[in-house]
Design a protein around this motif. Structure first.
Motif, short mmCIF file in Angstrom:
data_model
loop_
_atom_site.label_atom_id
_atom_site.label_comp_id
_atom_site.label_asym_id
_atom_site.label_seq_id
_atom_site.Cartn_x
_atom_site.Cartn_y
_atom_site.Cartn_z
N SER A 96 0.84 -1.21 0.00
CA SER A 96 0.00 0.00 0.00
C SER A 96 0.87 1.25 0.00
O SER A 96 2.06 1.20 0.33
CB SER A 96 -0.94 0.02 1.21
OG SER A 96 -0.27 0.52 2.37
N VAL A 120 -1.10 0.06 -3.81
CA VAL A 120 -2.53 0.33 -3.83
C VAL A 120 -2.86 1.56 -2.98
O VAL A 120 -2.16 1.89 -2.02
CB VAL A 120 -3.36 -0.89 -3.35
CG1 VAL A 120 -3.16 -2.08 -4.25
CG2 VAL A 120 -3.02 -1.25 -1.91
N SER A 121 -3.93 2.24 -3.36
CA SER A 121 -4.35 3.46 -2.67
C SER A 121 -5.13 3.14 -1.40
O SER A 121 -5.45 1.99 -1.11
CB SER A 121 -5.22 4.29 -3.61
OG SER A 121 -4.54 4.60 -4.80
N ASP A 123 -8.46 4.87 1.24
CA ASP A 123 -9.57 5.81 1.25
C ASP A 123 -9.28 6.95 2.22
O ASP A 123 -8.19 7.05 2.78
CB ASP A 123 -10.90 5.10 1.57
CG ASP A 123 -10.91 4.45 2.95
OD1 ASP A 123 -10.08 4.83 3.81
OD2 ASP A 123 -11.75 3.57 3.19
N SER A 129 -8.42 -1.17 0.39
CA SER A 129 -9.56 -1.94 -0.10
C SER A 129 -9.11 -3.36 -0.48
O SER A 129 -8.25 -3.51 -1.35
CB SER A 129 -10.18 -1.27 -1.32
OG SER A 129 -11.00 -2.17 -2.04
N GLU A 131 -10.68 -5.39 -2.22
CA GLU A 131 -11.04 -5.57 -3.62
C GLU A 131 -9.94 -5.04 -4.53
O GLU A 131 -9.62 -5.65 -5.56
CB GLU A 131 -12.37 -4.87 -3.92
CG GLU A 131 -13.59 -5.49 -3.28
CD GLU A 131 -13.70 -5.19 -1.78
OE1 GLU A 131 -14.36 -5.97 -1.07
OE2 GLU A 131 -13.10 -4.19 -1.33
N GLU A 132 -9.37 -3.89 -4.17
CA GLU A 132 -8.30 -3.33 -5.00
C GLU A 132 -7.05 -4.20 -4.95
O GLU A 132 -6.35 -4.36 -5.95
CB GLU A 132 -7.94 -1.90 -4.55
CG GLU A 132 -6.94 -1.23 -5.48
CD GLU A 132 -6.65 0.22 -5.13
OE1 GLU A 132 -5.73 0.77 -5.76
OE2 GLU A 132 -7.33 0.79 -4.26
N LYS A 135 -7.76 -7.08 -7.27
CA LYS A 135 -7.70 -6.67 -8.67
C LYS A 135 -6.25 -6.48 -9.15
O LYS A 135 -5.98 -6.55 -10.35
CB LYS A 135 -8.48 -5.36 -8.87
CG LYS A 135 -9.98 -5.52 -8.82
CD LYS A 135 -10.66 -4.16 -8.95
CE LYS A 135 -12.18 -4.28 -8.82
NZ LYS A 135 -12.84 -2.95 -8.85
N SER A 136 -5.34 -6.24 -8.20
CA SER A 136 -3.94 -5.99 -8.57
C SER A 136 -3.16 -7.27 -8.78
O SER A 136 -2.03 -7.24 -9.29
CB SER A 136 -3.26 -5.16 -7.46
OG SER A 136 -3.91 -3.93 -7.28
#
Length: 371
Positions: A96, A120-121, A123, A129, A131-132, A135-136
């Protein structure tokens, strides 16, 4: 005037019981734990006891605990050790954007060695996340490393959910829990982690000692080569003195982790700040999903470092970096999209097991005088 320490996320004092446990190793127990004679045996027993105490705190086998010089070394061993040993399977790592430099900088180094890293970003609460993360994932992904909690704003990450994703995809998962161990309950089996970092000076042990949990079957290349100490993962005669300190600190945390008491004091602090300053004070991080001792607040249109400089008897911190007289917004708050006029006024207050309500009230009084 009394000095007040509210920077326990930076470092904790050594607990008296920890110091007492270490004392005999400065005088009587001086043998090498690898020696087979009368001087080595008792020292080896103390090392085994310390390993068991650390393992008990996070619910693993003592053989899965590798002693290191601290959290930074443990993180480096996890990332570099796993990459070097498993690069034939792939070269992709996911982490992250708000990790500690002890994760981000090894990742940058590994990029020079041929690794591809996805950052990853988070919030606005500083939360990753799951989910993110999923997805990566690519067919080249071999390692995911996400911190258990953020050292600056205290936000606790969805580590269990990410661990389940990693397990489902057959990817190794590491979590830097330096800031969490000793403050909140951690079970490595529940979290589905393959590796987990512990830093001694965050839980009332001395500086210079830490540990890496390495799940049985996880293969790493050691950073330090030599004799076969620490399951062959860290050569060099073990620092039994400091390991004993970490073991005792973990035992104490296991017996009396006063999470609720500290949380109530932290919540009281925030309630009083909100009552006094209203919309001119902002909480950074998640209101509920954060470390029980951590309060990161921004005084709007102020500079956090200026406030702290005006209260010399208060030990607290700000995430802003000072360079040559200029002050920059904390990278963590920047990733959380905190506006500059808010983020520049950030102060991190982190409480300890000995913090009292009288100390909190005194700090509130000091803040009122300055602000």
């Amino acid at each position: 005037m009394k000095k007040i320490y509210l920077d326990y996320n930076a470092s904790t004092p050594v607990a008296p019981e920890v110091a007492d446990a270490m004392l005999p190793l400065l005088t009587y127990f001086y043998g090498n734990p690898s020696a087979l004679h009368w001087a080595g045996g008792p020292v080896k027993e103390l090392l085994q006891q310390a390993r068991q105490q650390v393992a008990d705190l996070i619910s693993c086998s003592p053989s899965e605990i590798i002693f290191t010089s601290g959290g930074s070394e443990a993180n480096n061993l996890a990332l570099k050790g796993y990459f070097y040993k498993n690069r034939q399977r792939g070269n992709h790592i996911i982490t992250s954007k708000i990790e500690h430099p002890a994760i981000l900088n090894p990742c940058k180094f590994l990029e020079q060695m041929g690794a591809k890293v996805t950052y990853v970003s988070v919030d606005r609460y500083g939360s990753v996340s799951p989910e993110e993360v999923e997805k990566s994932i690519t067919k080249e992904t071999i390692l995911i490393t996400i911190m258990h909690s953020n050292n600056e704003v205290g936000t606790m990450q969805p580590v269990k959910e990410i661990g389940e994703i990693a397990e489902r995809h057959g990817i190794a998962f590491h979590s830097d829990a330096s800031q969490s161990v000793g403050k909140v309950h951690i079970d490595v089996n529940e979290l589905k982690v393959d590796m987990l970092t512990i830093a001694g000076h965050k839980l009332y042990a001395p500086k210079g000692i830490g540990a890496l949990y390495v799940k049985r079957g996880t293969e790493l290349e050691p950073l330090i080569h030599g004799a076969g100490h620490e399951n062959g993962l860290r050569a060099g005669t073990e620092n039994v003195l400091l390991a004993t300190g970490l073991g005792k600190a973990c035992e104490i945390a296991n017996i009396r982790m006063n999470t609720q008491q500290v949380k109530e004091l932290t919540d009281y602090f925030w309630t009083q700040l909100k009552k006094e300053y209203g919309d001119k004070v902002v909480l950074n991080g998640h209101m509920e999903k954060r470390l029980p001792n951590t309060l990161n607040v921004s005084f709007v249109n102020r500079v956090g470092q200026d406030i702290l400089s005006s209260i010399p008897n208060l030990a607290a911190s700000t995430g802003s970096a000072c360079h040559s007289g200029s002050i920059e917004l904390s990278p963590v708050l920047k990733e959380m999209k905190v506006p500059e006029h808010v983020g520049m006024g950030a102060i991190r207050i982190s409480l300890g097991s000995d913090t009292t309500i009288d100390e909190i009230n005194q700090v509130l009084h000091w803040l009122k005088e300055v602000i």
